[in-house]
Design an enzyme around this catalytic site. Structure first.
Site, short mmCIF file in Angstrom:
data_model
loop_
_atom_site.label_atom_id
_atom_site.label_comp_id
_atom_site.label_asym_id
_atom_site.label_seq_id
_atom_site.Cartn_x
_atom_site.Cartn_y
_atom_site.Cartn_z
N THR A 1 0.81 -1.22 0.00
CA THR A 1 0.00 0.00 0.00
C THR A 1 0.85 1.27 0.00
O THR A 1 0.33 2.36 -0.24
CB THR A 1 -0.93 0.04 1.24
OG1 THR A 1 -0.11 -0.06 2.41
CG2 THR A 1 -1.93 -1.11 1.21
N SER B 1 4.18 3.87 -1.02
CA SER B 1 4.54 4.55 -2.24
C SER B 1 5.34 3.65 -3.18
O SER B 1 5.06 3.58 -4.38
CB SER B 1 5.32 5.81 -1.83
OG SER B 1 6.25 6.19 -2.77
N VAL B 2 6.32 2.92 -2.67
CA VAL B 2 7.10 2.01 -3.51
C VAL B 2 6.25 0.83 -3.93
O VAL B 2 6.28 0.39 -5.09
CB VAL B 2 8.38 1.55 -2.77
CG1 VAL B 2 9.16 0.56 -3.62
CG2 VAL B 2 9.25 2.74 -2.41
N SER C 1 0.36 -3.98 6.19
CA SER C 1 0.27 -4.01 7.64
C SER C 1 -1.02 -4.71 8.08
O SER C 1 -1.96 -4.83 7.30
CB SER C 1 0.26 -2.58 8.17
OG SER C 1 -0.95 -1.96 7.80
N SER D 1 -4.27 -3.15 7.15
CA SER D 1 -4.81 -3.28 5.80
C SER D 1 -5.23 -4.71 5.48
O SER D 1 -6.06 -4.93 4.59
CB SER D 1 -3.73 -2.86 4.78
OG SER D 1 -3.46 -1.48 4.90
N LEU E 1 8.88 -2.49 1.57
CA LEU E 1 8.70 -2.22 3.00
C LEU E 1 9.56 -1.06 3.47
O LEU E 1 10.69 -0.88 3.01
CB LEU E 1 9.06 -3.46 3.82
CG LEU E 1 8.06 -4.62 3.76
CD1 LEU E 1 8.69 -5.87 4.37
CD2 LEU E 1 6.76 -4.27 4.49
N ASP E 2 9.04 -0.34 4.40
CA ASP E 2 9.79 0.69 5.10
C ASP E 2 10.93 0.01 5.88
O ASP E 2 10.76 -1.09 6.42
CB ASP E 2 8.84 1.40 6.07
CG ASP E 2 9.48 2.59 6.72
OD1 ASP E 2 9.26 3.71 6.24
OD2 ASP E 2 10.23 2.39 7.70
N CYS F 1 18.49 5.32 -4.59
CA CYS F 1 18.11 5.93 -5.86
C CYS F 1 19.22 6.80 -6.46
O CYS F 1 19.50 6.72 -7.66
CB CYS F 1 16.83 6.75 -5.70
SG CYS F 1 16.85 7.90 -4.33
N HIS G 1 16.41 12.53 -10.45
CA HIS G 1 17.54 13.06 -9.69
C HIS G 1 18.60 13.58 -10.66
O HIS G 1 19.05 12.86 -11.54
CB HIS G 1 18.18 11.95 -8.85
CG HIS G 1 17.36 11.52 -7.67
ND1 HIS G 1 16.19 12.13 -7.29
CD2 HIS G 1 17.56 10.52 -6.77
CE1 HIS G 1 15.71 11.53 -6.21
NE2 HIS G 1 16.52 10.55 -5.88
N ASN H 1 14.34 8.45 -10.43
CA ASN H 1 14.54 7.86 -9.11
C ASN H 1 13.55 6.77 -8.74
O ASN H 1 13.89 5.87 -7.99
CB ASN H 1 14.53 8.95 -8.04
CG ASN H 1 13.28 9.79 -8.07
OD1 ASN H 1 12.96 10.39 -9.10
ND2 ASN H 1 12.55 9.83 -6.98
#
Lengths: 364, 364, 364, 364
Positions: free
Chosen positions: A12, A14-15, A37, A40, A84-85, A155, A255, A342
């Site tokens: 869910t 951004s990546v 998570s 969700s 994942l973060d 990135c 970038h 990026n």
């Protein structure tokens, strides 16, 4: 040919959303399992994700019911992409590898592990040899396919090393390198990501951890594998001195990096030789026929005011890197401007191309 | 004390408007003559100028009738500030000097003349000696006051040399220097200046002539006067290697420069010594009691994400320069981020402070 | 089927470049003749144009030698697209029509001519009847195909009338309408277009001529054809009161319009009925099978913070219009937010779709 | 005269920081007590606050030790400014009032209380009568000074009602009003405030709760006090129909509002009469000699492309409101563009001016 089943961790975020966009109509993969998570889990993806991409949420993903990030739910996946973060990636990705899964991760957690390949798929596909050997050995021994993890680079590192690789191949080692980056905000995600007050009429001359990543990861990516083919030997600080200064600027995607560098060997090549080596470089992924591989890996631009992020970031769907203003440098040998996308070659897109390479090499 | 009469050349343009704002309520000067193109001549300033400043057009300037840029109309001026475009500045400024006028110019035309001081008023006021001598000699000989021109440096050069000066004073020559700039758009004026399509979601990695100015002007400003006290001797390319990469970014005011540099002398100072030298530097203009001189010439910031243009550009009304992220550099000795206000210390503001210094030294 | 030969007038300009992009790989058209100023004539297109699009200059256009905008050079063209600046379009387009050519123009010059259709191709294709009749009559009389011109509407008008059309069809006339626009800068071109100093940290609450266009053109587009089928009868100011306030904002592409409106008939429909009419609308171009016609003409968004230009402007390749926040209005009946892609449905893209419709109807 | 002791609640937040800037060198007030969350309490303000203003943290505030937001710690304060987040403001402000303190709050919590004045200090100072009476009554009865709260209006409401007030005074009631706002991001604070991904190349056509505030608060501010002088009687929906559409745009400071409105009385005044009434309006705060009161309350601009936020937001230090493009409207009577500084007259600045008025009226 049967599509490989793909799972996405952190689906869910951004990546994760970009993984889903890239995989939704992919000729090699089909979206199979989406993990997020516990909050969700149990919801349809369309209800769990706050979709904020410029493309619509793909139909094929809408009704997939999100699961928790537990390996057993992904057991059928041929490949698992992790968005994942970093706060969560460590133990989850470990569990997945131990369960025998093939993981391609955008998180930073395992990038510096000596046995883990850190891959920019238009640069150092030869580093995948470590995984290939491991898989082949298991097969030879009749053991089940081993799990493994491959890390996507940071990135800004991806953009930096893309033009360095053909230069090192052609002219030998680079022994000093400075890079000042002007980085887009999309890499920081969107909840909340970079505050609007920081980007309007402003520059933030600092990105947490970024300079260290740029300086360290480039040495691993341009480094070697040990003789046994099992571990990576990054370049030492003496072999390649790298100094980075990283800035956040008011750009959505792309970038820009102003770099200067010196070759170890004398005499240094000419500007024309440098441009030629860049323009003629063909990445392995393209030779392997990978779907997303750029037809032109490095675009060498001659107009004096290019590359520009808004105009040039989408070359080869974001998998091509643009280089402009190649010229001599009064302090080191050369300076030039590098632009890379990026979120494509620097994140989710790289992950998908890595998986395409794994498939082409029959590793998955 | 009687106010000095000030003239402004190119008064309707972007630099001219800023001269007018700075001079309108100045304790040393009064706006006396405003010169512009024949198209504007004969009109009241309020009708001739398309005023686009954030401050209102000063009452004292509104009804001044604009004249053409001919020396005779400025004969009574104690000082003439030139905001002329480089396409027109050459012959006009020459005529003014030959007519015995004192000119402080923002144009680039005479910056490289060996006898013309190129001044950043918080850096190299000692270079004004060449003019002081000339004026004193004429006086001694009973001749009329001679005309002269003093050039304001290029905007990004001003920001660059401001922190270098105290470091060279304290630790000896710098023999290598790289600078990547992220420059605001206000320096390019507003008709049309930088197109909106170039700045939104974008970077322009090129500013015509800028890198050459940064590389050349810094050598003159940090250089010496010859023995006779009549000409300037810029540092040679061997004495100080300078390499610049200049970018235009989406910032209204304030140039950010990511610089790295190496001292000629070994051992190099420590980071703390560098910071101390910067923080303790007091520019001559302040010692002279000049109205606009910054109380703190160099602001050394300790927060890791500073300086930022929007937050820090107005220190000491734009006459102070901010330096942050002072740290060791893997390739040269140190790297740091420098922020300066391009229209104040980098353009019109510098001109006004130069004039204040001339007045304090009784040159005008 | 044989491709129709397409000419482009003003080919090097901002609108002309977009015509070339849209036509380069089009299934109905082939780029045949490119016209520009005498300064560009004789050069290959790649040398004549300062290409500033996010897509690369198409191979098929690169080597076409640019000609002057004279009708004889375009004699073989089945259709001519005009991206000419209004300062030049008048006499050139007239000459082309008189030479028997079919012209689709983005210029404003002939929009208010009573016999000239002003077309938003997802709205009032029925207005093309005037041209169809003229062509049919010539055919019946054995005369050569007559020249004609069709005007593309102003960009913000296109976005405004798109959702109004299905509402008028379903619920009868709208008798009062207010629109406040937040318009992108791409419509103003790029040499110089909107200055960067005007768009950074700013709003320009005025666009020359725009409010008048929005107020007048919407009445012609929503108006009728006379009984003879030869002239257009715009709605009168009494039939539909329109008030526009136009602003330029820091957006690259995509005009946002906050509109409110009142139906003439009582009782007014419900919010749900309004949304349903919008969502179910299928434009004629889609029914005709036109290549570029949007599958979904009006996207009705339910998220409270949509449409947003960056996220929603590319629906149906920019040919679909997004509507959000449909709700009751305390002063008129309803208010809502409309987003349309100004360079696609509001300019060059509309021209190409109009030509597709002409082809589908055998007018060209 | 002795300075009034000022306390600030929510002192470390975005609004609190602006209160501190405005009060630090104020001729009427001295910073006395700074309250923040328990996390900050006990720290010096310079250590507790993450200072993100364009002006430096005032010396006089740096070493004040932050306390928790309990009334007893503020007992000596003549006036307490609340920059508390609405999630916390309710009970804390209530406690302060009950403890007999004078509170001026930027929070929305008590704005709709019938006995609480909702004040735009350049508009409806007459509403303070309710407090004056209450204070006078207590005095007459020999009771201690009663606590009270005065609410600052929502930021976009302040800009809207400023020009309406003189028009209603001159020409009678406005019975219909539409407002489309283009609002700056500074009002949303900075942790995180509006995400950068939302503002670059984008518009957000929605601000939570904003339209309702604009529609409701304007009716209270332009409304009356009941006969007893104890409660407020907002205009009814029938007396003044208001419809708002609120957008977030890429502007740092300054809300632009495109408004149109109709007078209840016929005939309506002329455009010139409207402009004259606006230009001649002098707010009570100025007549009272308040330090921050604008010399010119409403700046009527004649240039067709003004007001612009970057150029015009700082008129009279942000306490003046600019109005441009006053013209007739095809649907209602008039339309015009209003610009106000959202953090000055729309937030903390308004609070300080309200306190100045209270002091001038001897209420504190």
């Amino acid at each position: 040919m049967a599509l490989k089943k793909a799972g996405v961790l952190g689906a869910t975020g951004s990546v994760g959303q970009r993984f889903i966009l890239l995989l939704a109509e992919h000729p090699d993969f089909e979206l199979s399992v989406l993990g997020a998570s516990p909050r969700s889990a149990g919801k349809k993806y369309k209800d769990a994700a706050h979709w904020k991409q410029t493309d619509l949420l793909p139909e094929s993903a809408k009704d997939i019911v999100v699961v928790e990030c537990k390996a057993e739910a992904f057991a059928d996946c041929d490949i698992v992409f992790s968005g994942l973060d970093a706060n969560y990636a460590g133990p989850i990705e470990k569990e997945f590898v131990e369960a025998g899964l093939a993981v391609v991760s955008n998180a930073k957690n395992y990038r510096r592990e000596p046995t883990v390949p850190l891959i920019v798929p238009i640069v150092n596909t030869d580093h995948l040899e470590v995984i290939e050997k491991k898989v082949a050995a298991a097969k030879a021994e009749g053991k089940p396919k081993p799990g493994f993890i491959i890390c996507i680079s940071n990135c800004s590192t991806a953009g930096l090393v893309a033009p360095l690789k053909p230069l090192v191949d052609a002219f030998g080692p680079i022994d000093a390198l400075t890079a000042t980056t002007l980085q887009a905000i999309s890499g920081a995600g969107f909840s909340p990501g970079v505050p609007g007050m920081d980007v309007l009429d402003n520059i933030i001359p600092y990105i947490s951890g970024e300079e260290d990543k740029l300086e360290w990861e480039s040495k691993k990516i341009l480094g070697k594998i040990n003789k046994e083919g099992t571990e990576f030997a990054p370049l030492s600080d003496d072999e390649m001195k790298v100094s980075a200064q990283c800035n956040r600027v008011a750009v959505i995607d792309g970038h820009t990096e102003c770099i200067s560098f010196r070759f170890a060997n004398r005499p240094a090549p000419s500007v024309e030789q440098v441009k030629k080596a860049l323009a003629e470089y063909v990445c392995d992924a393209y030779k392997l026929g990978c779907h997303s591989a750029p037809k032109q890996t490095i675009h060498v631009l001659e107009q004096q005011d290019r590359p520009q992020p808004r105009l040039d970031r989408n070359r080869d769907n974001g998998y091509g890197v643009s280089v402009g203003r190649v010229r001599e440098d009064a302090v080191l040998d050369f300076k030039m401007v590098v632009l890379s996308h990026n979120t494509i070659i620097g994140a989710a897109g790289a992950g998908v191309l890595i998986a395409e390479i794994l498939k082409a090499k029959n590793v998955i």
